[in-house]
Design a protein around this motif. Structure first.
Motif, short mmCIF file in Angstrom:
data_model
loop_
_atom_site.label_atom_id
_atom_site.label_comp_id
_atom_site.label_asym_id
_atom_site.label_seq_id
_atom_site.Cartn_x
_atom_site.Cartn_y
_atom_site.Cartn_z
N ARG A 45 0.83 -1.21 0.00
CA ARG A 45 0.00 0.00 0.00
C ARG A 45 0.86 1.26 0.00
O ARG A 45 0.43 2.32 -0.47
CB ARG A 45 -0.94 0.01 1.21
CG ARG A 45 -2.17 -0.88 1.05
CD ARG A 45 -3.11 -0.72 2.21
NE ARG A 45 -4.31 -1.54 2.11
CZ ARG A 45 -5.42 -1.20 1.47
NH1 ARG A 45 -5.50 -0.01 0.87
NH2 ARG A 45 -6.46 -2.01 1.44
N ARG A 49 0.53 5.85 -4.37
CA ARG A 49 -0.68 6.50 -3.90
C ARG A 49 -1.91 6.02 -4.65
O ARG A 49 -3.04 6.27 -4.24
CB ARG A 49 -0.55 8.03 -4.06
CG ARG A 49 0.51 8.63 -3.14
CD ARG A 49 0.53 10.14 -3.28
NE ARG A 49 1.50 10.75 -2.39
CZ ARG A 49 1.74 12.07 -2.30
NH1 ARG A 49 1.05 12.90 -3.10
NH2 ARG A 49 2.63 12.53 -1.47
N PRO A 51 -4.15 3.18 -5.30
CA PRO A 51 -4.41 1.88 -4.68
C PRO A 51 -4.66 0.77 -5.70
O PRO A 51 -4.38 -0.40 -5.42
CB PRO A 51 -5.65 2.12 -3.82
CG PRO A 51 -6.31 3.32 -4.44
CD PRO A 51 -5.21 4.16 -4.98
N GLY A 55 -2.41 -2.44 -5.52
CA GLY A 55 -3.07 -3.73 -5.36
C GLY A 55 -2.74 -4.69 -6.47
O GLY A 55 -2.61 -5.90 -6.24
N TYR A 192 -11.20 -2.18 0.31
CA TYR A 192 -10.64 -3.01 -0.76
C TYR A 192 -11.22 -2.74 -2.15
O TYR A 192 -10.81 -3.40 -3.11
CB TYR A 192 -10.85 -4.48 -0.42
CG TYR A 192 -10.00 -4.95 0.73
CD1 TYR A 192 -8.61 -4.90 0.67
CD2 TYR A 192 -10.58 -5.45 1.90
CE1 TYR A 192 -7.82 -5.33 1.72
CE2 TYR A 192 -9.81 -5.88 2.96
CZ TYR A 192 -8.43 -5.82 2.87
OH TYR A 192 -7.65 -6.25 3.91
N PHE A 195 -7.97 -1.32 -3.91
CA PHE A 195 -6.78 -2.13 -3.70
C PHE A 195 -7.00 -3.59 -4.09
O PHE A 195 -6.10 -4.26 -4.60
CB PHE A 195 -6.35 -2.05 -2.23
CG PHE A 195 -5.04 -2.74 -1.94
CD1 PHE A 195 -3.83 -2.14 -2.23
CD2 PHE A 195 -5.03 -4.01 -1.37
CE1 PHE A 195 -2.63 -2.78 -1.97
CE2 PHE A 195 -3.83 -4.66 -1.11
CZ PHE A 195 -2.63 -4.04 -1.41
#
Length: 316
Positions: A45, A49, A51, A55, A192, A195
């Protein structure tokens, strides 16, 4: 070398699963994967920046890393002796298959339901589903159990064996990581949504072919057990796409046709109502006996998958 999977490894791993089940110990590959996901999530993470990018890098790194660890493990075992490597392949593939644990989980719901103890049945159900179970009556518990048996037939048997055939045990373990990532970070929530997007999409792609293969396999098993192969196939072709998941609906619809029951409808997740499309509209409501029938169907479909996978590996 690590792609050259002997056909006998596949039935050997399945038989080991049937007799031993999924062992509960700290060094189980699925547990190791889960710990790796937990520990590396905050690290990745911080990489970006964005996500979605972080991810994606997270998912690709863990899947690739799992594949490499499996490859190096088999190379090491081969250096000891070819027989040791084959034994290692059986054990590693065994960890990827979960037919017995799926059957055991469903029967942990069935036994108290037969006794009329819906409360204990809900307790068993909450261990194998992600939805809220305290609102479910007997029929709702039965339906949810059948749904998870159907869906997890693909994740727990058909997909890992599919990848074992085309890429050996390392690819089967890489799929196991894909599935574990999806179950842990592939959610559409505040944490989530971005990500975990890559993990969810990779899981969708990995299961695309196995989910559709499952229709034919389930239909064959339904014909052998209930003479309902045509109904399973018809319902899957009609309703397989009627699901929020691009893959889960196919196995569920085949089970619905085979068992003569409908699935889907309203469910609650963390207190929020989610209205799923009905699969098998017009069929009967689920009952206690359908759990046992679903388990039999799942086990026979698993056995047929093993036979097909072993034949395919022998030919390849």
């Amino acid at each position: 070398m690590f792609f050259d999977l002997h056909w006998a490894v596949i039935p050997a791993a399945f038989i080991l699963d049937l007799f031993v089940g999924d062992p509960d110990f700290s060094a189980h590959p699925a547990r190791l994967m889960g710990r790796a996901i937990d520990r590396l999530e905050p690290v990745f993470r911080k990489f970006s920046r964005n996500p979605v990018f972080a991810g994606g890098l997270f998912a690709i790194s863990l899947i690739t890393g799992t594949w490499l660890v499996a490859v190096f493990t088999l190379v090491f075992l081969e250096e000891i002796a070819p027989a040791v490597r084959v034994t290692g392949e059986v054990v590693l593939l065994f960890f990827c298959v979960s037919a017995r644990s799926l059957d055991k989980g469903a029967r942990a719901v069935l036994v108290p339901l037969v006794k009329g103890d819906v409360h204990r049945a809900r307790e068993g159900l909450c261990l194998i589903v992600g939805r809220d179970v305290h609102r479910l009556d007997e029929k709702g518990v039965a339906r949810a159990t059948v749904e998870t048996v159907a869906e997890n037939l693909v994740d727990g048997v058909i997909s890992p064996l599919f990848f074992a055939v085309i890429g050996g045990v390392p690819l089967a373990l890489a799929y196991k990581m894909v599935n574990t990532l999806d179950s842990m970070v592939g959610y559409r929530d505040d944490r989530y949504e971005a990500f975990g997007k890559a993990s969810a999409r990779i899981d969708d792609g990995a299961n695309f072919i196995p989910a559709r293969l499952s229709v034919v396999i389930i239909a064959a098993a339904a014909f052998l057990l209930f003479r309902k192969g045509g109904a399973a196939l018809k319902t899957a072709l009609r309703d397989g796409r009627r699901h929020s998941s691009p893959n889960a609906g196919y196995a569920e619809a085949a089970f619905a046709g085979a068992l003569g029951i409908w699935m889907g409808g309203a469910s609650f997740y963390q207190g929020e109502r989610v209205d799923k499309p009905v699969i098998g509209s017009g069929l009967a409501d689920a009952g206690v006996s359908h759990i046992s029938e679903a388990c039999r169907l799942m086990l026979l479909a698993s056995a047929l998958t093993v036979v097909l996978a072993a034949l395919a590996r022998a030919i390849l």
